[in-house]
Design a protein around this motif. Sequence first.
Motif, short mmCIF file in Angstrom:
data_model
loop_
_atom_site.label_atom_id
_atom_site.label_comp_id
_atom_site.label_asym_id
_atom_site.label_seq_id
_atom_site.Cartn_x
_atom_site.Cartn_y
_atom_site.Cartn_z
N SER A 65 45.02 66.08 -69.02
CA SER A 65 44.48 64.83 -68.50
C SER A 65 43.09 64.57 -69.09
N LEU A 66 42.91 63.39 -69.65
CA LEU A 66 41.62 62.97 -70.19
C LEU A 66 41.10 61.82 -69.34
N TRP A 67 39.97 62.04 -68.69
CA TRP A 67 39.37 61.04 -67.81
C TRP A 67 38.13 60.43 -68.44
N ILE A 68 37.97 59.12 -68.29
CA ILE A 68 36.73 58.44 -68.63
C ILE A 68 36.14 57.91 -67.32
N ASP A 69 34.98 58.43 -66.94
CA ASP A 69 34.37 58.10 -65.65
C ASP A 69 32.90 57.73 -65.88
N ASP A 70 32.56 56.41 -66.02
CA ASP A 70 33.57 55.40 -65.91
C ASP A 70 33.60 54.49 -67.14
N PHE A 71 34.71 53.78 -67.29
CA PHE A 71 34.93 52.94 -68.46
C PHE A 71 34.03 51.71 -68.44
N THR A 72 33.73 51.19 -67.24
CA THR A 72 32.83 50.04 -67.14
C THR A 72 31.45 50.39 -67.69
N GLU A 73 30.95 51.56 -67.33
CA GLU A 73 29.63 51.98 -67.81
C GLU A 73 29.67 52.26 -69.31
N MET A 74 30.78 52.77 -69.81
CA MET A 74 30.90 52.97 -71.26
C MET A 74 30.81 51.64 -71.99
N ALA A 75 31.43 50.60 -71.43
CA ALA A 75 31.34 49.27 -72.03
C ALA A 75 29.90 48.75 -71.99
N ASN A 76 29.19 49.03 -70.90
CA ASN A 76 27.79 48.62 -70.82
C ASN A 76 26.95 49.31 -71.89
N MET A 77 27.24 50.59 -72.16
CA MET A 77 26.52 51.31 -73.22
C MET A 77 26.78 50.66 -74.57
N LYS A 78 28.03 50.28 -74.82
CA LYS A 78 28.36 49.60 -76.07
C LYS A 78 27.63 48.27 -76.15
N LEU A 79 27.56 47.54 -75.04
CA LEU A 79 26.88 46.25 -75.02
C LEU A 79 25.39 46.41 -75.33
#
Length: 205
Positions: A65-79
């Motif tokens: 299992s690969l978890w991204i916690d959290d994906f919303t914050e990852m998108a904010n980092m990209k932004l």
Amino acid sequence: MLYGAPKVGKTRLIPTSDNPIVISTDNGLSSIRGNNIPFINCTNWKECQEALKWAVAEGCKKYASLWIDDFTEMANMKLLETMSRVKHGQQAYGEMADEMLALIRLLRQVRGATVYMICKEERIQDNELRLIYAPVIPGKAANGMLSYLVGQVYRMEHYTDQNTGQVFEVLRTKRTPTIEAGDRSGKLAELELANIGQIYRKIMS
């Protein structure tokens, strides 16, 4: 993809999955500290890219299992990374949306591990003044595509048994007029007890 209100218990789902590893973006793993689950802490987009590259190439050979916690914050980092070099805000949001949607498509191709993305919850009011609940990343264009690109979308909720008063943590798997959710497998009940391992085995049965 899993989402829900703040403090509803999304991160606590991670230990219920089989042999997990976590890419953490918000320093929010204190609730599962005693479970000794391996994690990669990311504080910016470059670190996220390196972690994802490693996880796809190597990590998923060792973990189920690969978890991204959290994906919303990852998108904010990209932004934030994009806005540091792009002058126009609309262009920055567009590049971020393209990158994150491409990332989801890449993660769909991972073999040997199930990918789980935890998202923050968006609450918006529709034309009938109803609150609509859905997973969110920055930008309307990307949000409109999220549920199309993943096989399962669950909203974590607390359910109270009217007969006993007992409160259960559950995952809603079926869409309602006000809640975004979906079960492509067709094997799940509308509400499932919040145990990812059990749900996975039910889908695969």
